[in-house]
Design a protein around this motif. Structure first.
Motif, PDB file in Angstrom:
ATOM      1  N   ALA A  35      41.882  37.615  32.969  1.00  0.00           N
ATOM      2  CA  ALA A  35      41.048  37.017  34.009  1.00  0.00           C
ATOM      3  C   ALA A  35      40.645  35.587  33.650  1.00  0.00           C
ATOM      4  O   ALA A  35      40.667  34.692  34.508  1.00  0.00           O
ATOM      5  N   ALA A  36      40.276  35.356  32.390  1.00  0.00           N
ATOM      6  CA  ALA A  36      39.871  34.016  31.974  1.00  0.00           C
ATOM      7  C   ALA A  36      41.028  33.029  32.106  1.00  0.00           C
ATOM      8  O   ALA A  36      40.835  31.879  32.542  1.00  0.00           O
ATOM      9  N   HIS A  37      42.230  33.453  31.744  1.00  0.00           N
ATOM     10  CA  HIS A  37      43.400  32.584  31.892  1.00  0.00           C
ATOM     11  C   HIS A  37      43.668  32.288  33.370  1.00  0.00           C
ATOM     12  O   HIS A  37      43.993  31.151  33.731  1.00  0.00           O
ATOM     13  N   GLN A  38      43.535  33.305  34.225  1.00  0.00           N
ATOM     14  CA  GLN A  38      43.735  33.101  35.662  1.00  0.00           C
ATOM     15  C   GLN A  38      42.726  32.089  36.203  1.00  0.00           C
ATOM     16  O   GLN A  38      43.080  31.193  36.976  1.00  0.00           O
ATOM     17  N   LEU A  39      41.464  32.251  35.805  1.00  0.00           N
ATOM     18  CA  LEU A  39      40.427  31.345  36.290  1.00  0.00           C
ATOM     19  C   LEU A  39      40.697  29.922  35.816  1.00  0.00           C
ATOM     20  O   LEU A  39      40.599  28.960  36.604  1.00  0.00           O
ATOM     21  N   TYR A  40      41.053  29.762  34.564  1.00  0.00           N
ATOM     22  CA  TYR A  40      41.298  28.420  34.032  1.00  0.00           C
ATOM     23  C   TYR A  40      42.473  27.758  34.740  1.00  0.00           C
ATOM     24  O   TYR A  40      42.431  26.571  35.075  1.00  0.00           O
ATOM     25  N   ASP A  41      43.536  28.519  35.000  1.00  0.00           N
ATOM     26  CA  ASP A  41      44.679  27.976  35.718  1.00  0.00           C
ATOM     27  C   ASP A  41      44.286  27.549  37.127  1.00  0.00           C
ATOM     28  O   ASP A  41      44.753  26.505  37.631  1.00  0.00           O
ATOM     29  N   LEU A  42      43.411  28.333  37.776  1.00  0.00           N
ATOM     30  CA  LEU A  42      42.961  27.980  39.124  1.00  0.00           C
ATOM     31  C   LEU A  42      42.107  26.714  39.111  1.00  0.00           C
ATOM     32  O   LEU A  42      42.221  25.857  39.987  1.00  0.00           O
ATOM     33  N   LEU A  43      41.241  26.595  38.119  1.00  0.00           N
ATOM     34  CA  LEU A  43      40.409  25.406  38.009  1.00  0.00           C
ATOM     35  C   LEU A  43      41.256  24.146  37.864  1.00  0.00           C
ATOM     36  O   LEU A  43      40.951  23.101  38.438  1.00  0.00           O
ATOM     37  N   LYS A  44      42.350  24.263  37.112  1.00  0.00           N
ATOM     38  CA  LYS A  44      43.217  23.106  36.911  1.00  0.00           C
ATOM     39  C   LYS A  44      44.068  22.799  38.136  1.00  0.00           C
ATOM     40  O   LYS A  44      44.346  21.639  38.442  1.00  0.00           O
ATOM     41  N   ALA A  45      44.444  23.853  38.873  1.00  0.00           N
ATOM     42  CA  ALA A  45      45.397  23.674  39.968  1.00  0.00           C
ATOM     43  C   ALA A  45      44.748  23.296  41.295  1.00  0.00           C
ATOM     44  O   ALA A  45      45.357  22.576  42.089  1.00  0.00           O
ATOM     45  N   TYR A  46      43.540  23.799  41.535  1.00  0.00           N
ATOM     46  CA  TYR A  46      42.968  23.689  42.887  1.00  0.00           C
ATOM     47  C   TYR A  46      41.834  22.680  43.016  1.00  0.00           C
ATOM     48  O   TYR A  46      41.415  22.362  44.109  1.00  0.00           O
ATOM     49  N   ILE A  47      41.307  22.210  41.908  1.00  0.00           N
ATOM     50  CA  ILE A  47      40.219  21.232  42.011  1.00  0.00           C
ATOM     51  C   ILE A  47      40.555  19.995  41.179  1.00  0.00           C
ATOM     52  O   ILE A  47      40.820  20.134  39.992  1.00  0.00           O
TER      53      ILE A  47
END
Length: 352
Positions: free
Chosen positions: A340-352
């Motif tokens: 979950a932490a890896h998914q969240l970090y990837d989303l933070l980098k990709a979407y914002i």
């Protein structure tokens, strides 16, 4: 500081959402770079975490009211720092919705469960936050495909706008079983028992337990959990009168682990769960699980669980447990806080 986490979860009891926030933050700390992420914590937080890369900011103000903290203290801090907020708890500042987790929309979908004046206020504020977050969040997240689909349908937004970052269970590895609970309630050892865990709120569906226990006096049920304000089920008084029901009250994580290791099965008859962490904990202890065929539970537990109808007790649990189920390995490998932490970090980098 690009992102600032709302640290108000550190002022609450460690239940599902708070556990999720605490565990994700501890793992996110190992992924982010220094200067990327901070956390803003009320002065009266129960604990101040130690992080390596997440910068800790402690407010000079105490959290007295969660809405006041979110809308004014935390919201103003974000504006001052020109940062994007990360909120794990179905909330965000009006006018500054950043990364927002909406775990489920229980308050919206079950208005009849909220009867007292206070609980109606809680529901009204929760529904306001659901609606605002779904319309304005820079990044909208939830914990299951079930919740994703419900949020999309209810608020008429594309499902693609909502990203799923699920729960995990690894916190339970470090918990040492505390068998004192079995000494405190020796009848559990003598007879064997089914165990259920969770707040004594309506959606946990203790009515199912009461109905089944009444029809099966030979089976013992151990129920733990604290009452949540006006959301106490009317069955509680009935449960207190049944001789084969053992109400444990609050139990520690260590006691929970001991109960899960010794029970016939862990039972979760909830009619509504955005995710449902306790069955994951039970599977990690080697326990069998019996869960409602409702809400997110079939999605999460697949063929590793035994299923019951949350509206029907016409079943024999011993016969149900005799039916084969799959190994829990796939479930335990899929739903982890590390993932979950890896998914969240990837989303933070990709979407914002």
């Amino acid at each position: 500081m690009r992102y600032i986490i709302n640290g108000d979860f550190l002022c609450r009891n460690l239940t599902g959402i708070e556990r999720f926030a605490y565990e994700i933050c501890s793992r996110l700390d190992g992924l982010v770079k220094t200067g990327e992420v901070g956390i803003f914590i009320p002065a009266n937080a129960r604990v101040i975490p130690e992080y390596k890369n997440i910068q800790v900011f402690i407010s000079d103000k105490q959290l007295v009211s969660f809405p006041r903290w979110i809308q004014f203290v935390y919201g103003n801090f974000l504006k001052k720092r020109k940062s994007i907020g990360i909120d794990f708890s179905n909330n965000c500042p009006i006018g500054n919705a950043g990364v927002v987790f909406v775990h489920d929309i229980y308050c919206k979908l079950y208005p009849k469960d909220f009867t007292s004046f206070r609980d109606k206020l809680v529901r009204a504020y929760s529904c306001l936050m659901y609606r605002y977050a779904t319309r304005h969040a820079k990044l909208l997240l939830t914990v299951s495909q079930f919740s994703r689909n419900q949020i999309a349908a209810t608020y008429r937004i594309p499902a693609e706008k909502i990203h799923v970052v699920p729960n995990g269970w690894e916190h339970f590895k470090a918990v040492e079983a505390d068998n004192s609970i079995l000494q405190q309630f020796p009848q559990l050892v003598d007879k064997g028992f089914y165990f259920t865990l969770g707040s004594l709120s309506l959606r946990k569906n203790l009515k199912w337990i009461a109905d089944y226990a009444e029809r099966h006096p030979e089976d013992t049920f151990a129920i733990s959990g604290k009452m949540l304000s006006g959301l106490v089920p009317p069955e509680l008084e009935r449960l207190q009168t049944l001789p084969n029901i053992v109400l444990l009250g609050y139990v520690t994580d260590g006691q929970v682990k001991a109960l899960m290791q010794r029970c016939r099965a862990f039972v979760l008859p909830s009619y509504y769960e955005g995710f449902g962490i306790p069955p994951l904990e039970a599977l990690s202890c080697g326990a069998k699980i019996i869960v409602a065929k409702a809400a997110s539970l079939p999605e999460i537990y697949g063929d590793a669980a035994h299923y019951i109808d949350p509206d029907n007790t016409d079943v024999d649990l011993e016969e149900l447990l005799a039916q084969p189920v799959a190994s829990p390995e796939r479930v335990l490998e899929t739903y982890t806080y590390d993932n979950a932490a890896h998914q969240l970090y990837d989303l933070l980098k990709a979407y914002i």
